[in-house]
Design an enzyme around this catalytic site. Sequence first.
Site, PDB file in Angstrom:
ATOM      1  N   SER A 143      64.749 -18.504  -6.971  1.00 41.71           N
ATOM      2  CA  SER A 143      64.771 -17.713  -8.363  1.00 41.71           C
ATOM      3  C   SER A 143      65.972 -16.893  -8.515  1.00 41.71           C
ATOM      4  O   SER A 143      66.543 -16.204  -7.472  1.00 41.71           O
ATOM      5  CB  SER A 143      63.514 -16.999  -8.571  1.00 41.71           C
ATOM      6  OG  SER A 143      63.707 -16.044  -9.889  1.00 41.71           O
ATOM      7  N   TYR A 159      57.646 -11.071  -4.753  1.00 44.18           N
ATOM      8  CA  TYR A 159      58.320 -12.521  -5.165  1.00 44.18           C
ATOM      9  C   TYR A 159      59.815 -12.633  -5.120  1.00 44.18           C
ATOM     10  O   TYR A 159      60.477 -13.590  -4.400  1.00 44.18           O
ATOM     11  CB  TYR A 159      58.035 -12.819  -6.608  1.00 44.18           C
ATOM     12  CG  TYR A 159      58.544 -13.873  -7.371  1.00 44.18           C
ATOM     13  CD1 TYR A 159      58.157 -15.128  -7.176  1.00 44.18           C
ATOM     14  CD2 TYR A 159      59.750 -13.893  -8.148  1.00 44.18           C
ATOM     15  CE1 TYR A 159      58.287 -16.017  -7.793  1.00 44.18           C
ATOM     16  CE2 TYR A 159      60.088 -14.845  -8.676  1.00 44.18           C
ATOM     17  CZ  TYR A 159      59.777 -15.934  -8.662  1.00 44.18           C
ATOM     18  OH  TYR A 159      60.345 -17.344  -8.990  1.00 44.18           O
TER      19      TYR A 159
END
Length: 255
Positions: A143, A159
């Site tokens: 990501s 995350y």
Amino acid sequence: MSGPLAGEIALVTGASGGLGRRFAVALAEQGATVVATARRKDRLDEVAAEIANGGGRCVPWALDLENDDLGEALARISDEVGLITILVNNAAAVDGRRAHKMPVELTDTVLDTNLRAPWLLATGVAARLIEAGRGGRIVNISSIAATNYGPDSAPAALYSVTKAALNRMTEVLGVEWARFGINVNGIEPGFVHTEMVDGMMERTGLTVDQVAARQPRKRMMTPADLDGTLLYLVGPASATVTGTVVVVDDGGFGR
């Protein structure tokens, strides 16, 4: 189904929706037999039906990355479907909390789903490929949060940490397994319109139009925008590309 990936068996995690579902369809369209995994079996059945209607083959496989025995799952898939030659580590959990407010249970879920599971699946698939004397392709879905996290970012500190670790995992395993013909690469997407991003926008009060307005092309990417990168990394054209993370953000983030 014929195609450049005919004869390949591809395992895709988090295939019940979003990027994972699109990856499963794209791989099947190129001839691969796809093992689509996620916790939601009913959603996986829908993916399998879509692929079958297009002339492809998909085996829906319910799998809980946090709680199931992943080694046993790989063994069963190998016995019932065949040797996995393509692995797409796509599934992810988002914390959606500020770091100092995260309970231990959520911390464990994010670490187990985003890092432990990709590691166990990658090493398990690679061990079987090495034993069989067969090369393969592993693609880890990272990501943009791995390299971009600012004061205005949606709360996702852990995350971000796990995706940065996934990038490093991609780099070192690419080096370690190059001698065996196993390529390990990653894709680092920017904002792609998926259920996960919808959840982020809901938490921050943003709309699709507002997010799109911040992008250079005034649009949000869709899962299909990643097809070309994925298919390149699992195909013969990328034979000498390994240990690399490809940023696909439509120019939306600085370098």
